[in-house]
Write a protein that holds these residues in place. Structure first.
Motif, PDB file in Angstrom:
ATOM      1  N   ALA B 144       3.482  -2.266   5.059  1.00 10.01           N
ATOM      2  CA  ALA B 144       4.193  -1.030   4.381  1.00 10.01           C
ATOM      3  C   ALA B 144       3.348  -0.718   2.925  1.00 10.01           C
ATOM      4  O   ALA B 144       2.562  -1.585   2.345  1.00 10.01           O
ATOM      5  N   PRO B 145       3.274   0.789   2.516  1.00  4.23           N
ATOM      6  CA  PRO B 145       2.325   1.111   1.469  1.00  4.23           C
ATOM      7  C   PRO B 145       3.136   0.303   0.053  1.00  4.23           C
ATOM      8  O   PRO B 145       4.349   0.105   0.103  1.00  4.23           O
ATOM      9  N   ARG B 146       2.235   0.069  -0.870  1.00  5.57           N
ATOM     10  CA  ARG B 146       2.677  -0.585  -1.945  1.00  5.57           C
ATOM     11  C   ARG B 146       2.391   0.432  -3.107  1.00  5.57           C
ATOM     12  O   ARG B 146       1.526   1.310  -3.095  1.00  5.57           O
ATOM     13  N   PRO B 147       3.280   0.282  -4.254  1.00  7.28           N
ATOM     14  CA  PRO B 147       3.024   1.461  -5.413  1.00  7.28           C
ATOM     15  C   PRO B 147       1.985   0.810  -6.025  1.00  7.28           C
ATOM     16  O   PRO B 147       1.661  -0.030  -6.208  1.00  7.28           O
ATOM     17  N   LYS B 148       1.144   2.038  -6.287  1.00  8.57           N
ATOM     18  CA  LYS B 148      -0.184   1.820  -7.324  1.00  8.57           C
ATOM     19  C   LYS B 148       0.345   1.359  -8.622  1.00  8.57           C
ATOM     20  O   LYS B 148       1.567   1.774  -9.073  1.00  8.57           O
ATOM     21  N   PRO B 149      -0.611   0.883  -9.446  1.00  7.07           N
ATOM     22  CA  PRO B 149      -0.164   0.477 -10.615  1.00  7.07           C
ATOM     23  C   PRO B 149       0.619   1.365 -11.507  1.00  7.07           C
ATOM     24  O   PRO B 149       1.432   1.130 -12.179  1.00  7.07           O
ATOM     25  N   ALA B 150       0.195   2.829 -11.476  1.00  5.26           N
ATOM     26  CA  ALA B 150       1.004   3.859 -12.424  1.00  5.26           C
ATOM     27  C   ALA B 150       2.336   3.828 -12.010  1.00  5.26           C
ATOM     28  O   ALA B 150       3.280   3.699 -13.001  1.00  5.26           O
TER      29      ALA B 150
END
Lengths: 232, 571
Positions: B144-150
């Motif tokens: 699954a895609p993971r949220p980027k730091p921002a």
């Protein structure tokens, strides 16, 4: 899964009458008395693991193998007699392990689960054969439960999720756990052609046909060829 | 468009679509701050307002929402924030699917305990490679895609602004009054009459069959309504069949820092539920399921559903029961009595009696019981969820962590005394948290006060038979050694405390005395001990902030934060 396969299944069935057997330690798991009238035979043999199973042919794995005659359904009286002739089967909880790891029992038999560790253990099964949960109990205590449906029960401990054991519930007394040297022996099996099943928790189960004559001994030399589940 | 909206769902739908469409129509298109797909504090405010209205929303929930809004809000017009996510590269995904298709023997799209041959030791190399989120098993979560730091920071800020500890808390429903209750009674009577020898069994069987059919027809309308609600609100995570495999399931159970995958969506078809007021191995009551839906499970992605009406939730309960019963029937066609009816009456629903108040003595006794019952093994000596076995596999083979009592006042099973009491009594279904039955809680003076724990000293220990028949030895075998353990005294317990517990244990009845006490006394003693545990656990929890300033708003929060900051800088 990465290795080329040597699917060599050695398969020797030799009827050798009453020739003295290999000098091996033997335990007959079958009920002894009371069946002298009907013609019976004996099955002996040796088990090993092929490379592809990635299991070593060593005592640790041998003792997890159960050999059983699958196509006989014993009468209620025979089962009761067989149950009476055995001690209560026990699975101990010691050193964070169920011991033994694999235990064949008779249908309807009570199994004892003592706790020998200095902490609380639990025994439960969520499987289809038997669903139960014995709750928590400390060292020195024991609980029992009976198994009233044939099949395989996977035991686990709630508080120690890596603990695992298997109970195989059999419809007849013609089964044996393989000995530390890989040998097994099943006595007093009724004559005829039977299906013999070999089961190990991590290797793919397989079966062999054996034909028994009165008083004869059939000798088998078999190997588990594959890992359970995953291909190759 | 504005018909008379009698259906609350419709109202929600309208409300949500207005609120969620706003960013798209208005400020949403403003340039500049969209690098991570969010456009500033205005949006945070909107989400906080939404979540406050609709109940607890969690990190996971927001991750799922920002990736595919419609998976968790069925009528959302939001397009999500796909740019805010990192995707694993294609080569990895392909290799992953290839491996999974080989390994997944039961075809549920995951590789876990229920697959034949699953063995963390044997599969170590593959797990190392594919288990991206390190939860010990392979699931769609790993690709699954993971949220980027921002985006992650933004979600953290939303969560922070929500101040979940202050969320409206919903407790138990009133007992459900439905015709089904009477049906249950009749089935029970029929089953009882089956025990009588002289009865005509065929007749009883037919009578049971008739009652079961009657129940089915009684439940059918509720199930149909419940299905609609389920399809709109639940399938995102729980999947169309309730197997816990919805499209959003991949985003939940990921903590924001990407470590650990705790509490994935339940496979409702298995009929095992976490919180229930019936004995272990039985099934939850309708009220139990109601409470879970209403309250949500704080600490997991399961949101509270404070916006549904009571009848809606009851319909949902019926549909969830139906999912489990249908799956069960497919497996055990010969069972005449439906799954949930099998639990009815067969085990006693233990009423949770009025709690005794928390006296210091009771709390102290709770501490003793906590130690003697070895709760520390998972929850830690100080209740921080840091015991030696704090993280281990649940019954599906996925890792789950013991609760840190010091971190939160919101427990998944509810935080009121009677709810904690229930959780202790019945355990948490499908997890390592066991039931603490009356028997277990009757402590005796032979209890061990050597507080030992088992530490794993690893496999690879010397093999007993090394040396004999190595004829087939060629390449090096990656051999799986059984894990070995060593028992040691638990660190962090003071001698003073051990002495005190010893003194306490010596006041307990002997095992023999315990076996002769009356059932009523037994029950009283174990219940009091359970209450002691409840109060001890509650004593560990942080003080409720809203006890001090109950009308806490976002503004207060911000002010408080600001003062904290100035404090920080002035020092």
């Amino acid at each position: 899964m990465k290795r080329a396969s040597f699917s060599k299944i050695r398969f020797v069935v030799a009827a050798i009458g009453t020739v003295p057997l290999l000098a091996v330690a033997q335990t007959a798991e079958a009920g002894e008395n009371g069946k002298q009238n009907s013609p019976t035979g004996t099955i002996v043999g040796k088990v090993s693991f092929d490379k592809k199973t990635r299991l070593k042919s060593k005592r640790k794995e041998f003792v997890k193998v159960v050999v059983s005659v699958e196509d006989i359904e014993s009468s209620a009286e025979d089962m009761a007699m067989a149950r009476d002739s055995r001690n209560t089967p026990v699975i101990d909880q010691k050193d964070m392990t169920f011991r033994p790891h694999v235990l064949p029992v008779l249908l309807g038999e009570m199994v004892d689960f003592p706790n020998s560790d200095p902490l609380f253990h639990n025994v439960y099964s969520n499987g289809e054969t038997k669903r139960f949960d014995l709750g928590m109990y400390p060292k020195g205590q024991s609980k029992q439960i009976d198994f009233d449906k044939p099949g395989i029960v996977e035991l686990r401990c709630k508080v120690h999720s890596e603990m695992q054991a298997f109970i195989l519930i059999k419809k007849n007394p013609y089964f044996a756990t393989v000995q530390k040297d890989g040998s097994f022996r099943i006595d007093n099996v009724p004559v005829g052609t039977h299906t013999l099943e070999f089961w190990h928790p991590k290797a793919k189960a397989f079966s062999r046909e054996v034909t028994l004559e009165d008083g004869s001994t059939v000798e088998l030399d078999v190997a588990f060829s594959e890992r359970r589940g995953r291909r190759g | 468009m504005i018909r008379k909206a009698t259906n609350p769902l419709l109202m929600i739908a309208i409300f949500l679509s207005i609120v969620l469409a706003a960013p798209l129509l208005g400020v949403g298109s403003s340039a500049g701050s969209i690098a991570h797909g969010l456009e500033g504090d205005a949006e945070i405010d909107r989400f906080v307002a939404l979540a406050k209205r609709f109940g607890v929303r969690t990190e996971d929930w927001f991750v799922a929402y920002f990736h595919r809004p419609r998976d968790v809000v069925f009528d959302s017009t939001d397009r999500g924030r796909p740019n805010g996510f990192d995707k694993p590269d294609e080569a990895f995904s392909d290799a992953f699917s290839k491996f999974l298709s080989e390994a997944d023997s039961n075809g549920d799209g995951r590789y876990d305990l229920r697959d034949e041959g699953f063995d963390p030791e044997y599969d170590a190399e593959d797990l190392e490679r594919f288990d991206r989120n390190k939860d010990g098993i392979l699931t769609p979560n790993d690709v699954a895609p993971r949220p980027k730091p921002a985006l992650r920071d933004r979600i953290r800020r939303i969560i922070e602004a929500l101040g979940h500890d202050k969320q409206r808390y919903v407790g138990w429903p009133e007992p459900r009054q439905t015709p089904e209750k009477r049906i249950e009674r009749r089935i029970l009577d029929l089953q009882a009459s089956e025990q009588v020898q002289s009865i005509d069994r065929g007749k009883t069987a037919r009578a049971i069959q008739a009652v079961v059919e009657e129940r089915a027809s009684l439940l059918a309308p509720g199930i149909a309504r419940g299905r609609k609600i389920f399809e709109q609100r639940c399938t995102g995570c729980h999947g169309p069949e309730g197997r816990g495999d919805g499209p959003a399931a991949a985003f939940v159970g990921n903590t924001l820092d990407g470590k650990g995958a705790l509490a994935l969506p339940r496979n409702l078809a298995r009929g095992v539920f976490k919180y229930q007021s019936r004995d272990v191995g039985r099934h939850p009551t309708d009220e139990d399921l109601f409470a879970t839906i209403r309250r949500g499970l704080p600490g997991s992605a399961m949101p509270a559903s404070t916006d549904l009406t009571d009848p809606d939730v009851w319909d949902l309960v019926d549909y969830i029961k139906h999912l489990a019963e249908r799956a069960h029937r497919a497996r055990f066609a010969d069972e005449a009595v439906p799954l949930f009816l099998q639990s009815y009456g067969l085990s006693v629903v233990e009423p949770v009696p009025d709690p005794p108040s928390a006296t210091p003595t009771l709390v102290q006794e709770g501490r003793y019981a906590y130690m003697l019952m070895q709760c520390f093994a998972c929850h830690g000596v100080s209740g921080r969820g840091d015991g030696i076995r704090a993280i281990q596999a649940d019954t599906d083979g996925r890792l789950i962590q013991a609760r840190n009592y010091q971190a939160t006042r919101l427990l998944k099973g509810g935080s009121s005394p009677s709810e904690i009491y229930r959780t202790i009594a019945h355990g948490i279904g499908g997890t390592p948290m066991p039931a603490h039955t009356d028997d277990v809680l009757l402590l005796t003076n032979d209890m061990s006060v050597d507080f030992t724990e088992a530490i794993r000293i690893g496999g690879g220990a010397v093999d007993e038979d090394s040396g004999d028949d190595e004829e087939e030895e060629e390449e090096q075998e990656e051999e799986y050694e059984e894990p070995k353990y060593e028992f040691r005294l638990v660190p962090g317990i003071s001698q003073t405390e051990v002495d005190r517990i010893k003194a306490y244990v010596s006041t307990l009845p002997s095992q023999q005395a315990a076996s002769t006490i009356s059932a009523a006394d037994h029950l009283r003693a174990s219940r009091m001990r359970r209450w002691a545990l409840v109060h001890y656990v509650r004593s560990l929890m942080p003080l409720a902030e809203h006890d001090r300033h109950s009308s806490d708003t976002k503004k207060d929060m911000v002010e408080k934060k600001a003062t904290n900051n100035t404090k920080g800088t002035s020092q």
